[in-house]
Design a protein around this motif. Structure first.
Motif, PDB file in Angstrom:
ATOM      1  N   PRO A   1       0.805  -1.128  -0.090  1.00  0.00           N
ATOM      2  CA  PRO A   1       0.145  -0.065  -0.129  1.00  0.00           C
ATOM      3  C   PRO A   1       0.887   1.119  -0.177  1.00  0.00           C
ATOM      4  O   PRO A   1       1.933   1.382   0.602  1.00  0.00           O
ATOM      5  CB  PRO A   1      -0.654  -0.140   1.379  1.00  0.00           C
ATOM      6  N   PHE A   2       0.327   2.295  -0.591  1.00  0.00           N
ATOM      7  CA  PHE A   2       1.137   3.482  -0.588  1.00  0.00           C
ATOM      8  C   PHE A   2       0.605   4.366   0.767  1.00  0.00           C
ATOM      9  O   PHE A   2      -0.419   5.034   0.539  1.00  0.00           O
ATOM     10  CB  PHE A   2       0.572   4.470  -1.799  1.00  0.00           C
ATOM     11  N   ASN A   3       1.356   4.220   1.603  1.00  0.00           N
ATOM     12  CA  ASN A   3       0.818   4.821   2.912  1.00  0.00           C
ATOM     13  C   ASN A   3       1.900   5.622   3.578  1.00  0.00           C
ATOM     14  O   ASN A   3       1.811   6.380   4.882  1.00  0.00           O
ATOM     15  CB  ASN A   3       0.737   3.701   4.167  1.00  0.00           C
ATOM     16  N   ARG A   4       3.062   6.375   2.964  1.00  0.00           N
ATOM     17  CA  ARG A   4       4.030   7.021   3.060  1.00  0.00           C
ATOM     18  C   ARG A   4       4.247   8.347   2.125  1.00  0.00           C
ATOM     19  O   ARG A   4       4.121   8.035   0.710  1.00  0.00           O
ATOM     20  CB  ARG A   4       5.224   6.477   3.388  1.00  0.00           C
TER      21      ARG A   4
ATOM     22  N   ALA B   1       2.923   9.827  -3.278  1.00  0.00           N
ATOM     23  CA  ALA B   1       3.158   8.725  -2.419  1.00  0.00           C
ATOM     24  C   ALA B   1       4.623   8.212  -2.676  1.00  0.00           C
ATOM     25  O   ALA B   1       5.101   8.036  -3.889  1.00  0.00           O
ATOM     26  CB  ALA B   1       2.122   7.716  -2.637  1.00  0.00           C
TER      27      ALA B   1
END
Length: 237
Positions: free
Chosen positions: A202-205, A221
């Motif tokens: 997942p793109f969470n940063r 991201a």
């Protein structure tokens, strides 16, 4: 094995060639006496249109066109980090060794095959191995440790022989499967073929550029993709 056609027309970077054999879309060719790199972009009967990625001035009708039977691909392996490549994967530092200007038709390998790397095996003879599974490690610099994997397009198998911890080059075999296939530090992959993956993270940063106008108005991201539209010479790079 290469098949050879003949130039029948030239319009800037687009070259038209006559052929008498089967040709694939996006097949890599070497056009003219200077062997300029290009790829097939249109097939119409016995004529094909070729997008040449170098200057075509001086090319004449009747010059040969060699069809490789392969698609445009990139060489993957240790040594890419820190390299500056041109649009067709040639390292500019090695092109500079041949002269102040890039010679048309220059054919330079992306990776340095004479450079030595320290290989540490993670498998032993008799172990089964699957595509994408690491068989060893190779450090590059002080922070990067490359995993040497069985290429994704290779069938699974069992290791017949694997090199001990030692210095190796791109030319040296690292592992041999019972099928007889040898694995080396690098392999080629077609640029229009997606790399397989088991799962997408997942793109969470966020990707923090340090430029507040970008981070605020155009956030991206970490690991994502972005598009910068614009014409030639408008400063996208």
């Amino acid at each position: 094995m290469t098949n050879v056609g003949s130039v029948v027309g030239i319009s800037g970077p687009v070259v038209r060639a006559s052929v008498s054999f089967p040709v694939r879309m996006f097949e890599i060719v070497r056009a003219g006496k200077e062997s300029l790199l290009g790829e097939v972009i249109r097939i119409r009967g016995n004529t094909v249109d070729i997008q040449v990625y170098e200057e075509t001035s001086g090319m004449r009708v009747g010059e040969p066109v060699e069809f490789s039977g392969e698609l445009l691909s990139v060489e993957l392996g240790p040594g890419l980090l820190g390299s500056v490549l041109d649009g067709i994967g040639r390292p500019l530092a090695r092109l500079r060794e041949e002269g102040l200007y890039i010679n048309r038709g220059a054919n330079v390998r992306t990776l340095d095959e004479s450079r030595e790397w320290l290989f540490s095996p993670l498998k032993k003879a008799g172990d089964p191995v699957r595509p994408g599974e690491p068989i060893g490690m190779v450090p590059e610099g002080t922070r990067i440790r490359h995993r040497v994997m069985l290429p994704p397009d290779s069938p699974p198998g069992r290791i017949d022989w694997i090199a001990p911890e030692s210095g190796v080059t791109l030319r040296d075999p690292l592992c041999r499967l019972e099928s007889g296939r040898e694995i080396r530090l690098s392999h080629r992959w077609e640029v229009r073929r997606g790399r397989p993956f088991a799962a997408r993270l997942p793109f969470n940063r966020p990707l923090l550029t340090g430029q507040r106008i970008l981070d605020t108005l155009f956030p991206m991201a970490l690991g994502g993709a972005a598009v910068i539209p614009g014409g030639f010479g408008t400063g996208k790079t």
